[in-house]
Design an enzyme around this catalytic site. Structure first.
Site, PDB file in Angstrom:
ATOM      1  N   GLU A  16      -0.760  -1.135   1.098  1.00  0.00           N
ATOM      2  CA  GLU A  16      -2.082  -1.589   1.537  1.00  0.00           C
ATOM      3  C   GLU A  16      -2.025  -2.015   2.991  1.00  0.00           C
ATOM      4  O   GLU A  16      -1.098  -2.712   3.425  1.00  0.00           O
ATOM      5  CB  GLU A  16      -2.554  -2.769   0.675  1.00  0.00           C
ATOM      6  CG  GLU A  16      -3.915  -3.312   1.132  1.00  0.00           C
ATOM      7  CD  GLU A  16      -4.396  -4.481   0.298  1.00  0.00           C
ATOM      8  OE1 GLU A  16      -4.714  -4.241  -0.879  1.00  0.00           O
ATOM      9  OE2 GLU A  16      -4.433  -5.611   0.809  1.00  0.00           O
ATOM     10  N   GLN A 211       2.422 -19.045   5.992  1.00  0.00           N
ATOM     11  CA  GLN A 211       1.477 -17.975   5.680  1.00  0.00           C
ATOM     12  C   GLN A 211       1.365 -17.733   4.180  1.00  0.00           C
ATOM     13  O   GLN A 211       0.264 -17.626   3.640  1.00  0.00           O
ATOM     14  CB  GLN A 211       1.909 -16.689   6.379  1.00  0.00           C
ATOM     15  CG  GLN A 211       0.970 -15.515   6.165  1.00  0.00           C
ATOM     16  CD  GLN A 211       1.546 -14.218   6.703  1.00  0.00           C
ATOM     17  OE1 GLN A 211       2.626 -13.807   6.306  1.00  0.00           O
ATOM     18  NE2 GLN A 211       0.836 -13.592   7.630  1.00  0.00           N
TER      19      GLN A 211
END
Length: 284
Positions: A16, A211
């Site tokens: 992706e 993150q």
């Protein structure tokens, strides 16, 4: 080619990507796609920004990748910030571009309530619209090994997962997860409930402690305590975190491959290094 036809023949490998906010920043994405193309992915998917902010660029990148014949393409489509007429317009554009594969998602609730359209509320509604528009599309849908963060319960979440199948989804791709036991448990319960379409696990190699904590907080995924402690030790050292993330993803995928999965989908974050090293580690 419809992706479900590929899945029915082999274990798939897919990546992706997300388009940058502007075309001037396309160079890094194109390089990542090129770097990962050496692994001969069966398909790649392209997201678009919150509220459809990069929708036009997503379509353009999908078209170019499709035309390049590097691999099959799957485009994202969300519904919360689009009217039904806009959805039909986008489906028409995909069809004209010979893009046969769509992953149908509800999408995140926008920060600005003015961006929220009140015509299509759920991914199940979007799947039905796509199916009624044309049978030419292969439709993927999302599923959540740890349940969607807005679900009342795991059983309720499974009920809506099955509804996506009933409405016309051809296969599922999971939200990211780090406990394989969550995936195995979800799959077992899904099968017992009557879900028969393939469920592809999706993996995100960790490259930053801060993150990944932000991502998991947003999507409702959990980080095992043992993993979290190791991440805490490298919170200020992304290089160390990346190396450990590669090691963990390798271990996670090896176990999944030993348990009869239909494929592996990578959330690449538009970076090739970690994905490449993991794939080399597992000899793909």
């Amino acid at each position: 080619m419809k992706i479900i036809n590929i899945i029915n023949k082999k274990k798939t490998l897919s990546f992706e990507f997300f388009p940058p906010k502007t075309e001037s920043n396309l160079g890094n994405l194109n390089k990542t796609i090129s770097d990962l193309s050496e692994f001969n992915p069966d398909f790649v998917s392209f997201t678009y920004g919150a509220g459809g902010s990069t929708r036009k660029l997503t379509l353009e990148i999908s078209q170019k990748t499709k035309e390049s014949e590097i691999t099959e393409v799957m485009s994202h489509l969300t519904c919360l910030t689009h009217s039904k007429s806009e959805i039909i317009e986008m489906l028409s554009a995909y069809k004209k571009s010979n893009i046969e594969n769509i992953i149908a998602l509800r999408g995140d609730i926008p920060n600005n309530s003015n961006d929220l359209k009140k015509e299509i509320h759920h991914a199940t509604d979007l799947i039905e619209i796509i199916k009624n528009y044309s049978d030419d599309f292969c439709i993927a849908a999302a599923c959540y090994p740890e349940s969607h963060p807005e679900s009342i319960s795991k059983n309720d979440d499974l009920k809506f997962t099955k509804l996506k199948q009933s409405k016309g989804a051809d296969f599922f791709i999971t939200q990211l997860f780090f406990n394989n036991s969550d995936f195995f448990s979800f799959r077992e319960k899904a099968i017992k409930l009557g879900i028969t379409i393939p469920i592809i696990p999706a993996i995100m190699p960790i490259t930053s402690t801060r993150q990944i904590r932000k991502f998991t907080n947003l999507c409702g995924a959990s980080i095992p305590d043992s993993l979290n402690k190791k991440l805490e030790n490298s919170i200020n050292n992304d290089e160390e975190t990346t190396k450990f993330g590669i090691e963990f993803a390798t271990m996670q995928i090896n176990e999944l491959l030993n348990n009869d999965i239909p494929g592996i989908h990578f959330y690449s974050l538009n970076k090739s290094r970690s994905v490449k090293e993991v794939l080399n580690n597992i000899n793909i």
